[in-house]
Scaffold this motif. Sequence first.
Motif, short mmCIF file in Angstrom:
data_model
loop_
_atom_site.label_atom_id
_atom_site.label_comp_id
_atom_site.label_asym_id
_atom_site.label_seq_id
_atom_site.Cartn_x
_atom_site.Cartn_y
_atom_site.Cartn_z
N ALA A 1 0.77 -1.07 -0.11
CA ALA A 1 -0.17 0.21 0.03
C ALA A 1 0.82 1.26 -0.01
N GLY A 2 0.44 2.29 -0.46
CA GLY A 2 1.15 3.89 -0.28
C GLY A 2 1.88 4.25 -1.76
N GLU A 3 1.44 3.59 -2.69
CA GLU A 3 2.22 3.96 -4.05
C GLU A 3 1.54 5.20 -4.72
N LEU A 4 1.55 6.34 -4.02
CA LEU A 4 0.70 7.47 -4.35
C LEU A 4 1.21 7.85 -5.37
N GLY A 5 2.59 7.74 -5.79
CA GLY A 5 3.27 8.35 -6.90
C GLY A 5 2.77 7.73 -8.16
N HIS A 6 2.16 6.77 -8.09
CA HIS A 6 1.67 5.97 -9.62
C HIS A 6 0.11 6.07 -9.57
N VAL A 7 -0.57 7.03 -8.78
CA VAL A 7 -1.96 7.18 -8.97
C VAL A 7 -2.03 8.15 -10.19
N VAL A 8 -2.64 7.92 -11.23
CA VAL A 8 -2.99 8.46 -12.25
C VAL A 8 -3.64 10.03 -12.31
N VAL A 9 -2.91 10.94 -12.62
CA VAL A 9 -3.75 12.27 -12.44
C VAL A 9 -4.02 12.76 -14.04
N SER A 10 -3.25 12.03 -14.89
CA SER A 10 -3.76 12.44 -16.31
C SER A 10 -3.47 11.20 -17.19
N PRO A 11 -4.53 10.64 -17.59
CA PRO A 11 -4.63 9.26 -18.31
C PRO A 11 -3.62 9.63 -19.63
N GLY A 12 -3.77 10.54 -20.43
CA GLY A 12 -3.01 10.66 -21.37
C GLY A 12 -1.43 11.27 -21.21
N GLY A 13 -1.24 11.46 -20.06
CA GLY A 13 0.12 12.11 -19.54
C GLY A 13 1.43 11.29 -20.05
N PRO A 14 2.55 11.98 -19.67
CA PRO A 14 3.83 11.19 -19.99
C PRO A 14 4.08 9.86 -19.37
N PRO A 15 4.91 8.92 -20.24
CA PRO A 15 4.94 7.75 -19.61
C PRO A 15 5.79 7.84 -18.33
N CYS A 16 5.73 6.88 -17.17
CA CYS A 16 6.41 6.77 -16.32
C CYS A 16 7.24 5.36 -16.08
N HIS A 17 8.22 5.56 -15.18
CA HIS A 17 9.08 4.35 -14.96
C HIS A 17 8.35 3.07 -14.68
N CYS A 18 7.10 3.23 -13.86
CA CYS A 18 6.25 2.00 -13.65
C CYS A 18 5.57 1.24 -14.60
N GLY A 19 5.60 1.98 -15.72
CA GLY A 19 5.02 1.33 -17.01
C GLY A 19 3.83 1.89 -17.42
N GLY A 20 3.09 2.79 -16.41
CA GLY A 20 1.79 3.41 -16.69
C GLY A 20 2.14 5.06 -17.31
N GLN A 21 1.03 5.43 -17.34
CA GLN A 21 1.27 6.96 -17.99
C GLN A 21 0.53 7.98 -16.93
N GLY A 22 1.11 9.26 -17.10
CA GLY A 22 0.43 10.26 -16.36
C GLY A 22 0.30 10.07 -14.86
N CYS A 23 1.20 9.50 -14.28
CA CYS A 23 1.49 9.11 -12.64
C CYS A 23 1.57 10.33 -12.09
N LEU A 24 1.09 10.58 -10.86
CA LEU A 24 1.48 11.66 -10.16
C LEU A 24 3.04 12.37 -10.10
N GLU A 25 4.06 11.27 -9.77
CA GLU A 25 5.21 11.65 -9.77
C GLU A 25 6.03 12.41 -10.95
N ARG A 26 5.03 12.08 -12.28
CA ARG A 26 5.69 12.71 -13.55
C ARG A 26 5.31 14.27 -13.47
N TYR A 27 4.42 14.89 -12.31
CA TYR A 27 4.14 16.05 -12.33
C TYR A 27 4.62 16.67 -10.82
#
Length: 433
Positions: free
Chosen positions: A236-262
């Motif tokens: 639990a607690g991976e707040l940085g990989h909560v998506v704030v913009s689905p079409g946002g930039p790629p993240c190291h976690c494999g997702g896109q638009g994650c909080l830590e990218r902003y």
Amino acid sequence: MTQAVRHDAMRARNLALVLGEVSARGSVTRAALAEITGLAKTTVSKLIADLIEAGLVVETGIVRAGERGRPGMEVRVSGLSVAAIGLEINVDYLAAHVVDLSRSIRLRRTQPVDNRLASPGDVIANLQHLALSAVDEAVDIGLRVVGGVLAVPGTVDLATGTVRRAPNLGWRDVPLLSLLRMPFPMRVDNEANLAALGELWFGAGHRDFLHVSGEIGVGAGLVVRGELFRGFRGFAGELGHVVVSPGGPPCHCGGQGCLERYAGQDALLSAAGLAPTTPSSGPGRDAARLPTYPPTPSVPEQGPGWPAPAVSNSPSTPGRPGAGIAELLRRLEAGDSDALAACERAGWALGIALTSAVNLVDPERIVLGGIYAPLFPWIGGVVAETLAARLGEMREVVPSVEVSRLGTEAAPLGAAGQVIQQIIADPAGLLNA
């Protein structure tokens, strides 16, 4: 079970009971301990004698009238002998903190270093050198380090000390505990969870809160009634990989638009026109790929009856910010428009992610730590306003947004604090070692 085994088990329980009461109350007489615990005075005196001999308890030298009219010598937890070490591996630094049993911080050591994509063996070699140097210094001032915990920015298998995934370090399935050679027991845990425990034990002392750690990545730890919530697998607690913009930039976690990218450190520095403090790598690291934000958070104005955002402006961290954050702070204080806009959009994105967290787990308050502590005057208000605007219709009270007193020191302090808690809960384990 033999009589000897039963006796040892009872003694272990009584030692924990007595030391726990001494720790909770600060200082207390033997007579008061007997009344509190229900143990015989002679039993309490013998247990206290054992704890004094082990260096866990010390007499204060203060004599006062006892509970039944007889003088009594108070005892308290000793900070003169036993200590724990909290270690941290982060993307751009290593840290080691030595804390004695009374929870006083005796040594702080931080080493700026680029750990991004470094081999685990090299990182552990550097960390081990830093840690053993701190242990030697502790010995020089009369302390015996009896255990430690290592904080890592990633998901951790607590049973084996294996880092399952640390995206910003580029690590996967690293048996970190087996690589670390220390002369006492060690454990490995998640950095954000340990930071929340550090806030609980060394910070303001709140018992219900969501702690947000801002570093290269962004993590969160939830404390409910004084206990850390880990989730089913401890991830639990991976707040940085909560998506704030689905079409946002790629993240190291494999997702896109994650909080830590902003709102992560690299994103903040890039948006402010500053080079990140560690080399860029991986997809989507240039600030130009970040979506354009409005100059102010795009949330409706507060209407009648909406709760005003509560923001605590107490002084921030004793920890020293890194060079990039220090320069960002200098520009913020000078009123630099790019720096102000970077913090505004980071606060907006953090508020969006925290809106989801509040709806899901309903914390009493939110504590911003890590780099968000020194940046709080420029981020905290935006976070609180965003929360109030998005939660006000659903809630009579919106969680307050407060600044951590610990900043970037929270994780190593929580790591050392875990060892201290274990000693207090099971002093017999140390006495019999």
